[in-house]
Design a protein around this motif. Structure first.
Motif, PDB file in Angstrom:
ATOM      1  N   TRP A 125      21.650 -13.270  22.626  1.00 20.97           N
ATOM      2  CA  TRP A 125      20.225 -13.511  22.873  1.00 20.97           C
ATOM      3  C   TRP A 125      19.961 -14.920  23.391  1.00 20.97           C
ATOM      4  CZ3 TRP A 125      16.248  -9.979  22.423  1.00 20.97           C
ATOM      5  CH2 TRP A 125      16.597  -8.752  21.875  1.00 20.97           C
ATOM      6  N   PRO A 128      18.363 -14.823  27.172  1.00 23.06           N
ATOM      7  CA  PRO A 128      17.016 -14.233  27.208  1.00 23.06           C
ATOM      8  C   PRO A 128      15.979 -15.030  26.433  1.00 23.06           C
ATOM      9  CG  PRO A 128      18.662 -12.543  26.798  1.00 23.06           C
ATOM     10  CD  PRO A 128      19.372 -13.853  26.705  1.00 23.06           C
ATOM     11  N   VAL A 201      23.912  -9.669  28.114  1.00 24.36           N
ATOM     12  CA  VAL A 201      22.604 -10.190  28.513  1.00 24.36           C
ATOM     13  C   VAL A 201      21.660  -9.050  28.897  1.00 24.36           C
ATOM     14  CG1 VAL A 201      21.387 -11.633  30.185  1.00 24.36           C
ATOM     15  CG2 VAL A 201      23.589 -12.384  29.283  1.00 24.36           C
ATOM     16  N   ALA A 205      17.785  -8.551  27.166  1.00 27.43           N
ATOM     17  CA  ALA A 205      16.747  -8.833  28.156  1.00 27.43           C
ATOM     18  C   ALA A 205      16.111  -7.544  28.660  1.00 27.43           C
ATOM     19  CB  ALA A 205      17.337  -9.621  29.323  1.00 27.43           C
ATOM     20  N   ALA A 258      12.424 -12.544  30.896  1.00 25.89           N
ATOM     21  CA  ALA A 258      13.568 -11.660  30.643  1.00 25.89           C
ATOM     22  C   ALA A 258      14.257 -11.272  31.941  1.00 25.89           C
ATOM     23  CB  ALA A 258      13.103 -10.416  29.896  1.00 25.89           C
ATOM     24  N   ALA A 261      16.360 -14.077  33.101  1.00 22.32           N
ATOM     25  CA  ALA A 261      17.558 -14.228  32.273  1.00 22.32           C
ATOM     26  C   ALA A 261      18.706 -13.369  32.778  1.00 22.32           C
ATOM     27  CB  ALA A 261      17.240 -13.870  30.820  1.00 22.32           C
TER      28      ALA A 261
END
Length: 343
Positions: A125, A128, A201, A205, A258, A261
């Protein structure tokens, strides 16, 4: 006579949904590289395909294709919300500084991990959360500096351009101080690339994008049409204009963070997708759901063109920037012509 409940407008929108969905499926199949052999697809879904095919889908092409779809959906929804709520074509996350804030947060998480070990505790995390937090800070700053008793889209765009420039300078400063391995990762990510997308990821996200997108579609169905009527009329219909606008903009900021990211600051998708969808579907203002589908198709198409159209493979962000800049010029020219005709 039986009344015609399905007007030309509805047929047009249904046709657009069908054609764009078909284009998205074909582009996704092409991105996975499995062709249309049903047996191969069944074997992949069952997990019984040969190890080479499973590695190709699970670890190489699968994450890239899913990332392209999620990023397109995220930027499409985010751009549609900001443009519709602020009633300004130029009010997209990559123009008003939200994307730059997400980029700054993400770069801090990339280049600062060696000097700030606590960042590593966030695990998958990390990126994100950093990108969403950076986007949120940028969005709050833009709103705070541009708010003067009410939200003015013109003032917000001007403030956003300034915040965008300042945050871009912050990213450049971090890159100058970064170590070489972190610098390489950050530079590739900042170009807007799908090549570094991984499930670690994509899953967190993507969860933010999908949940935020569903919530945005539900809230927009309730508020967005009324907000287009103007603040005074919306208040007379029982809508709390400031609360509804800030709620929608907050969701937009988180979704944009997000999306950044996953693939970095992919340019112009948040601007182009809502405007293109509005023109294709014949809506009076940008709508999140059509913009999400259009954004996903544009991302898959840009990834395909980047891999096949040029002598060397180009990052998807570079392709979208090359295509989006002329579209921006065309929109500005159209706005100028309408202004002159109205005056």
């Amino acid at each position: 006579m039986v009344p015609n409940r399905f007007s030309d407008k509805h047929w047009r929108r249904a046709l657009c949904w069908l054609l764009l969905s078909l284009a998205g499926v074909l582009l996704a199949v092409n991105a996975l590289g499995l062709g249309v052999d049903v047996r191969v697809w069944c074997a992949v879904l069952e997990g019984s395909a040969d190890p080479g095919t499973m590695f190709l889908i699970r670890d190489l092409r699968g994450p890239r294709a899913v990332a392209a779809i999620l990023v397109g959906v995220g930027f499409g929804v985010s751009g549609a919300i900001t443009q519709a709520v602020l009633r300004n074509v130029l009010a997209s996350p990559d123009i008003i500084g939200v994307t730059a804030g997400a980029s700054l947060g993400a770069v801090i998480s990339i280049v600062g991990a060696s000097s700030i070990p606590a960042i590593l505790l966030l695990g998958a995390w990390r990126l994100p959360i950093a990108a969403a937090f950076g986007a949120l800070i940028a969005g709050v700053a833009v709103l705070a500096f541009s708010y003067r008793g009410s939200l003015s889209s013109f003032r917000l765009v001007l403030v956003g351009l300034g915040v965008n420039a300042g945050l871009g300078a912050g990213v450049s400063w971090l890159l100058l101080r970064a170590e070489l391995p972190d610098l390489n990762s950050a530079l590739v990510w900042l170009t807007g690339s799908l090549s570094l997308a991984t499930w670690t990821v994509i899953v967190p996200a993507g969860s933010i994008i999908l949940l935020g997108g569903i919530l945005a579609v539900l809230l927009c169905a309730r508020w967005l049409g009324v907000l287009q009527l103007g603040d005074d009329l919306a208040r007379s219909l029982g809508v709390r204009v400031q609360g509804a606008s800030l709620s929608l903009l907050g969701i937009s900021v988180l979704i944009a963070g997000a999306a950044v990211a996953i693939a970095g600051p992919v340019g112009f998708i948040a601007f182009v997708a809502p405007q293109l969808a509005q023109r294709l579907f014949g809506h009076t203002h940008p709508e999140p759901a059509p913009a999400a589908l259009t954004g996903a198709v544009l991302m898959l198409l840009a990834d395909l063109l980047g891999k096949t159209l040029f002598p060397v493979a180009l990052p998807v962000g570079l392709v979208t920037s090359m295509a989006g800049a002329p579209f921006l010029a065309w929109v500005l020219l159209s706005m100028s012509c309408k202004f002159r005709a109205g005056s």
